[in-house]
Each structure stands twice: as C-alpha cells, then as structure tokens.
Write an enzyme that holds these catalytic residues in place. Structure first.
Site, short mmCIF file in Angstrom:
data_model
loop_
_atom_site.label_atom_id
_atom_site.label_comp_id
_atom_site.label_asym_id
_atom_site.label_seq_id
_atom_site.Cartn_x
_atom_site.Cartn_y
_atom_site.Cartn_z
N GLU A 270 -4.16 18.90 1.93
CA GLU A 270 -3.06 18.27 1.18
C GLU A 270 -3.49 16.91 0.62
O GLU A 270 -2.92 15.88 0.98
CB GLU A 270 -1.84 18.07 2.07
CG GLU A 270 -1.21 19.31 2.63
CD GLU A 270 -0.06 18.99 3.58
OE1 GLU A 270 0.39 17.82 3.61
OE2 GLU A 270 0.38 19.89 4.30
N TYR A 313 2.92 -2.49 3.56
CA TYR A 313 1.89 -2.17 4.55
C TYR A 313 0.85 -3.28 4.74
O TYR A 313 -0.14 -3.06 5.44
CB TYR A 313 1.11 -0.92 4.12
CG TYR A 313 1.91 0.31 3.83
CD1 TYR A 313 2.80 0.84 4.78
CD2 TYR A 313 1.78 0.97 2.62
CE1 TYR A 313 3.52 1.99 4.51
CE2 TYR A 313 2.50 2.12 2.34
CZ TYR A 313 3.37 2.62 3.29
OH TYR A 313 4.08 3.75 3.02
N CYS A 344 12.24 -12.30 -6.29
CA CYS A 344 12.81 -13.35 -5.43
C CYS A 344 12.74 -12.93 -3.97
O CYS A 344 13.76 -12.68 -3.31
CB CYS A 344 14.25 -13.64 -5.85
SG CYS A 344 14.95 -15.09 -5.04
#
Length: 414
Positions: A270, A313, A344
């Site tokens: 995959e 991450y 912001c």
C-alpha cells in the site's frame, strides 16, 4: 546534495517566477517524471508471485495523479466513500479498488458493496455490521499484528496502543462472526506504520504477518501495507529507501510461505508517500523578515493551512531559496533562521532555527517533498483559500490540475 531542484531539473526549463505570476502563491508544483518513476519502482517490488501495488490515495487524491497511477498499472486503496467515488471517476474498475476504512457507517459499507468493491473490516463490531447488511458476501479483515513502527507516534498504526485493526488474539472471534453470517474472508491486510528508511522493519512485519496468514484458509490476497520512506533530509544526503534490497529480502520469505500454504495468493502493498512525496514542492513568497530578541524569522505565505505536517508531526521538510529564478547557494552566506507561515498560531512554523541561505523579502522559498499529505491535509483555516496545483508534464509543459479556491468557494456552503 547542493540542490535537489537543480540536480533533477525539477522545473524542466520553466521559471518559478513565471509559475507564481500565473498561478499565485502558495503553489503546489508537481513533476510528472518523478511520480511515474516512483510508481514504477513499487509496481516492480514482487516479481516472482502475483502482486499489485495499491496506491494509497489518502496521501494525494488529485484526479490527474490518480489517472497517472491507473496508467502505471497500480491498483488503489480508499478510506472513505468519496475516495471510492473519485477512483471510479478516474477510471479505476471496481476490482482494482480496495476499501480499507475504520469506524464507518452502513451507508459507506453499502456503497462499496453495491459497487462490487471489496471491503476490509477494521473491528469485530464492523465485521458484525457488515454481516448483518450483506450475509453471504465476500470481505477482508484488517489485522493488528501487535507491533508497530513509524517516524512519529501519530503515524504508528499497529501495536498495543492504536485504534486500528483487529488484535491477533481476536481471530477466533473473526471466524465465529464470519460463520454466523456466512461471510467469506478472501483477504487480510495490515499497516504497521509510516516512513521506514531501511527495509528491516518491513521485512520483520512481513514475516510476522505471514505467520498470522497461515491461520486463514483459502485466502485470495494478502496485503502487507505500506510505509516506505522518503528521504526528507535529502539536502544533507540522506539515502533513499532501498526498495531493491526490500524486493530481494522478501523473496525467500514469500518462498517459504507459498511452500507451506500450498499456493501463492495475490500479494499487495500500500504505497502512498513513496509514490508522490518527492514529486512536489510548494512555492511561497517571503513577505517579511525580522529579528525578535535575537531570533531571526522569515515570514511566508506557506502557513500550516497549506502544509500541516511540520505543525502536526514536527516533520522536517528541506527548504531551498529562489531569487531571480535561481536557487540561492549556501556558499553565498547563511543565516540561522526560523521560517514561518501567515497563520495566527504560534505553531505555524515550517522550519525552526534552520541554517539556510540568507533570505530576503520577496524571495521565493521552495518547500521540498510536499507531494504526500500536503494538499490532501490542507485547509482554509483563517479563511485562506486552498492554493492551486500544477503539474510539470514529462514534455515540460505546465498543466493546471487544480485551480485556486476563491472567496466565493468559501462562502458557497453558507
């Protein structure tokens, strides 16, 4: 590597300033040659036995890229009803689509079933739901092998602490539920995590998963998952994932399994990130530079709404600086500088205290390796419209593959 952009002639003779003049900034720019090269690598992973690479479209679901995947012979994975719909729209036949959702409604399961798309069930509860809806049907199940890996805890998709898949200890219950509804389990799949940079974790995961596969009789396919890594630190000469080594080391493991099992089912992988990450960069404009209490900043229009990975991450993306259509060299001088967006949020940071060429207001910055989980995770936060995507085709021509959102688009649902 001094410059990825120059090393592969990323723009194929096109001038970055011409691109942003026509399509604006920020702008996702894709290189078709890179996409096709990477897709061909994964399509050739297993040569001795029946095999297909299922492009995981959550990484990038642009319709033009899906059509390239179809042309290159890849099948595809879908995580939602609309991902299935866009794959059908791209021309994928139902038998080349694999629905691998978790926690979905009866309506989504029904769409897959009615369109003859095989579904993998992610829990005993979902398997029971599917059985009630479609007794006597064919399906697959996603197994959690009990071990996971990945570059960040948020992308580890197997192991003892994850929402995904059915624990190995519950396989007997899988058979009980399948028998209750006369379901035929034709395939099993796993995904243990993302961003392997060496083959060893994937090899170990394959061996472990084939041990589990022996518990399932008469399988038509076994899906090993993806996670092949991208060298995000390529400007520091990080080595690419060695897919040829993976291919060689997989073969004896598959030989042993096929000998024991009695035949070779269709093997699947995959890949998502591996296919598209390196094919794209984001061009953004520097609109301000400043120093705050001794820390230098370059403020761009590439906010966390455009590329979420660094905020989400703490992901690293190499950055190149472009001035007057030329990549600026580190040899011309450097600064330790933080590159930010225009959102912001204090977490709106592309690169923190990075040694980069000296950046000036009105320069372009090119954020590399943005083709996977870039646009697909983007948003209109702060009501900033999503940007355009362009494809530099193999002949060097530029094709708009998604137009820039407008204010009218943003208010159309009110």
């Amino acid at each position: 590597m001094s410059s990825y952009i120059k090393n592969i002639d990323f723009f194929k003779g096109n001038k970055p300033e011409d691109l942003v003049s026509e399509f604006g900034t920020p702008l996702y720019v894709y290189n078709e040659s890179v996409i096709r090269k990477q897709m061909r690598k994964v399509e050739g992973l297993i040569k001795k036995y029946p095999y297909t690479a299922n492009y995981s479209i959550k990484s990038n679901s642009n319709l033009s890229i899906l059509k390239i995947a179809l042309e290159e012979g890849l099948n595809a994975d879908a995580m939602s009803v609309n991902e299935m719909r866009i794959l059908l729209l791209a021309g994928f036949p139902a038998e080349r689509i694999f629905f691998v959702p978790n926690n979905v409604s009866s309506e989504e399961l029904t769409f897959a079933h009615d369109n003859n798309i095989i579904t993998s069930l992610d829990s005993i509860d979902q398997l029971d739901r599917f059985g009630k809806l479609f007794p006597g049907s064919r399906c697959a199940v996603r197994i959690n092998p009990g071990v996971g890996a990945g570059h960040h805890e948020k992308v580890v998709t197997a192991g003892k602490k994850t929402k995904f898949a059915i624990a190995e200890e519950d396989i007997d219950t899988v058979f009980e539920v399948a028998a209750k509804y006369d379901l035929k389990i034709v395939g099993i799949n796993q995904h243990v995590g993302s961003l392997y940079m060496v083959p060893d974790p994937f090899i170990a995961a394959i061996g472990n998963f084939l041990r589990i596969a022996r518990k399932f009789p008469n399988l038509e396919f076994i899906d090993f998952g993806g996670g092949f890594g991208t060298p995000y630190h390529k400007l520091n000469d990080e080595a690419p994932f060695d897919i040829d080594k993976l291919s060689k080391e997989m073969e004896p493991i598959l030989d042993d399994f096929v000998s024991d099992y009695g035949y070779a089912p269709l093997f699947k992988s995959e890949p998502g990130r591996y296919c598209v990450a390196e094919s794209s960069l984001i061009l953004g404009r520097v609109f301000a530079t400043k120093s705050n209490y001794g820390h230098k900043y370059a403020g761009t229009d590439i906010g966390m709404n455009v590329l979420a990975r660094p905020t989400l991450y703490d992901s690293w993306h190499d950055i190149e600086v472009i001035r007057n259509n030329e990549v600026v060299s580190l040899e011309d001088g450097t600064d330790v500088i933080t590159v930010t967006g225009n959102i912001c949020e204090s977490g709106d940071i592309l690169a923190k205290e990075r040694e980069l060429p000296i950046i000036k207001t009105e320069d372009l910055v090119a954020v590399l390796d943005a083709g996977a989980y870039g646009y697909s995770m983007s948003s209109s936060y702060n009501l900033r419209p999503r940007c355009a995507e362009v494809l530099i085709q193999e002949d060097g021509n530029v094709k708009l593959i998604r137009r820039r959102e407008t204010f009218e688009d943003l208010i159309s649902l009110f």
